[in-house]
Design a protein around this motif. Structure first.
Motif, PDB file in Angstrom:
ATOM      1  N   UNK A   1     -51.814  22.208 -61.598  1.00 17.23           N
ATOM      2  CA  UNK A   1     -50.863  21.226 -62.088  1.00 17.23           C
ATOM      3  C   UNK A   1     -49.607  21.088 -61.264  1.00 17.23           C
ATOM      4  N   UNK A   2     -49.607  21.593 -60.023  1.00 22.65           N
ATOM      5  CA  UNK A   2     -48.407  21.470 -59.206  1.00 22.65           C
ATOM      6  C   UNK A   2     -48.727  20.867 -57.836  1.00 22.65           C
ATOM      7  N   UNK A   3     -47.701  20.234 -57.293  1.00 27.99           N
ATOM      8  CA  UNK A   3     -47.733  19.792 -55.904  1.00 27.99           C
ATOM      9  C   UNK A   3     -46.940  20.818 -55.105  1.00 27.99           C
ATOM     10  N   UNK A   4     -47.612  21.469 -54.176  1.00 31.78           N
ATOM     11  CA  UNK A   4     -46.985  22.507 -53.371  1.00 31.78           C
ATOM     12  C   UNK A   4     -46.915  22.033 -51.927  1.00 31.78           C
ATOM     13  N   UNK A   5     -45.724  22.083 -51.365  1.00 32.38           N
ATOM     14  CA  UNK A   5     -45.532  21.629 -49.992  1.00 32.38           C
ATOM     15  C   UNK A   5     -45.333  22.781 -49.035  1.00 32.38           C
ATOM     16  N   UNK A   6     -46.103  22.790 -47.947  1.00 27.32           N
ATOM     17  CA  UNK A   6     -45.882  23.730 -46.854  1.00 27.32           C
ATOM     18  C   UNK A   6     -44.955  23.064 -45.846  1.00 27.32           C
TER      19      UNK A   6
ATOM     20  N   UNK B   1     -54.425  20.600 -58.540  1.00 27.30           N
ATOM     21  CA  UNK B   1     -53.540  21.174 -57.524  1.00 27.30           C
ATOM     22  C   UNK B   1     -53.517  20.294 -56.281  1.00 27.30           C
ATOM     23  N   UNK B   2     -52.326  20.069 -55.749  1.00 24.70           N
ATOM     24  CA  UNK B   2     -52.154  19.358 -54.484  1.00 24.70           C
ATOM     25  C   UNK B   2     -51.391  20.268 -53.530  1.00 24.70           C
ATOM     26  N   UNK B   3     -52.002  20.574 -52.398  1.00 27.87           N
ATOM     27  CA  UNK B   3     -51.343  21.325 -51.332  1.00 27.87           C
ATOM     28  C   UNK B   3     -51.240  20.401 -50.134  1.00 27.87           C
TER      29      UNK B   3
ATOM     30  N   UNK C   1     -38.973  14.640 -52.648  1.00 26.91           N
ATOM     31  CA  UNK C   1     -39.442  13.602 -53.561  1.00 26.91           C
ATOM     32  C   UNK C   1     -40.664  14.040 -54.359  1.00 26.91           C
ATOM     33  N   UNK C   2     -41.529  14.853 -53.742  1.00 27.28           N
ATOM     34  CA  UNK C   2     -42.837  15.116 -54.325  1.00 27.28           C
ATOM     35  C   UNK C   2     -43.039  16.502 -54.908  1.00 27.28           C
ATOM     36  N   UNK C   3     -42.469  17.515 -54.287  1.00 20.30           N
ATOM     37  CA  UNK C   3     -42.931  18.881 -54.519  1.00 20.30           C
ATOM     38  C   UNK C   3     -42.359  19.528 -55.777  1.00 20.30           C
ATOM     39  N   UNK C   4     -43.222  20.201 -56.509  1.00 19.78           N
ATOM     40  CA  UNK C   4     -42.772  21.079 -57.576  1.00 19.78           C
ATOM     41  C   UNK C   4     -42.214  22.366 -56.980  1.00 19.78           C
ATOM     42  N   UNK C   5     -42.897  22.868 -55.941  1.00 18.49           N
ATOM     43  CA  UNK C   5     -42.403  24.030 -55.195  1.00 18.49           C
ATOM     44  C   UNK C   5     -42.741  23.834 -53.721  1.00 18.49           C
TER      45      UNK C   5
END
Length: 248
Positions: free
Chosen positions: A27-32, A184-186, A197-201
C-alpha cells in the motif's frame, strides 16, 4: 511486503550495493533516490531477478526470491531504465507477447491494451515497429506492456523519463491508485519534485549504501531551514560553490 535482508552486490573489487536492509510495505509508493551509479538500478535488478546478490536474501510476502523466482516474477510489473528492447516487434506484438507470458486471457488482454494504448495516445501507431518510435513512444510502449498483467508489485526504473506531460501525469495517477488498493510501487528517480509529489517514503542511496529511509517530512525535520535540494545534496551529492567572475 518486500524485504531486502543484508543484500550486497559485488563486481570483482567494485561494490555496487553494500549491506542493504530495507522493507517495503503493502500500500505504499517507495522512491529510491540517488545520483547515477548510487545503486538504484542494481537494487531494482536484484528484485526483478535480472541479477543475483552476492550476499543476502530478498523476500516477497515471506517467500525467498531465490527459492520461488518464477512465482514471484509473475507478481511484478517491471519498467527498465531503457526502453530500447524488442525493437523489431510492433507495439501490439510486444504487448501480446507479455500478455501470453503472464497468462492474461485474450479478452482481458485486449481490453487492457485498448484502454492503455488509448490513454497513452499510442493506439493509432500500435502496429508500427518499436524501432520507428521516438524515445517517449518507446517508453509508453514498455509501460503499457508492464501494466497489462496488472500484478501487485510495480517496479519502475526512472519511468517518467521521456514522457510528455500528459503521459507523465496519467502514470503518476495510476501509481497512486495502485498503491491505494493495497499494492506496492517501487520506483527510482533523481527528480526530487517527483519524489515529493508521489512517495509515501523514500530511500536515499549513495555509492551503494542506503543513508536514509523515511518520509520526506522526517527528512526535512532533521534539517530545518533548508530546502529539499540542499538537504539531498548534502547527504548524497557533492556541492560545488561557483563564484562568477573570480579566477580559478
Amino acid at each position: 511486503m518486500i524485504q531486502f535482508d543484508h543484500i550486497s552486490k559485488q563486481y570483482g573489487d567494485f561494490t555496487a550495493l553494500k549491506d542493504l536492509n530495507l522493507t517495503l510495505e503493502n500500500g505504499e509508493i517507495f522512491g529510491l533516490i540517488g545520483h547515477n551509479g548510487a545503486g538504484k538500478t542494481t537494487t531494482i535488478s536484484l528484485l526483478t531477478s535480472i541479477i543475483e546478490p552476492t550476499n543476502g536474501s530478498i523476500l516477497v510476502d515471506g517467500l525467498e526470491l531465490s527459492q520461488h523466482r518464477d512465482e514471484i516474477k509473475k507478481q511484478i510489473a517491471y519498467v527498465p531504465d531503457s526502453p530500447d528492447i524488442f525493437l523489431n516487434l510492433t507495439a501490439r506484438e510486444y504487448w501480446n507477447f507479455l500478455a501470453t507470458i503472464y497468462g492474461v486471457d485474450h479478452e482481458t488482454a485486449k481490453e487492457r491494451i485498448d484502454s492503455l494504448s488509448l490513454l497513452f495516445d499510442i493506439k493509432e501507431r500500435q502496429y508500427e515497429t518499436i524501432d520507428s518510435y521516438s524515445h517517449g513512444m518507446r517508453q509508453k510502449t514498455i509501460i503499457i506492456g508492464a501494466l497489462i498483467p496488472n500484478p501487485d508489485i510495480w517496479v519502475l526504473d526512472e519511468p517518467l523519463t521521456g514522457l510528455d506531460p500528459q503521459a507523465s501525469f496519467d502514470l503518476k495517477e495510476m501509481m497512486k491508485e495502485h498503491a491505494q488498493k493495497g499494492n506496492t510501487v517501487l520506483f527510482s528517480t533523481h527528480v526530487l519534485s517527483v519524489a515529493e509529489q508521489l512517495c509515501d517514503r523514500i530511500g536515499i542511496l549513495r555509492k551503494g549504501e542506503i543513508i536514509f529511509v523515511g518520509t520526506l517530512d522526517e527528512l526535512k525535520n532533521q534539517y530545518p531551514n533548508k530546502d529539499l535540494e540542499t538537504i539531498y545534496l548534502e547527504l548524497a551529492g557533492r556541492q560545488t560553490e561557483v563564484k562568477v567572475g573570480e579566477d580559478e
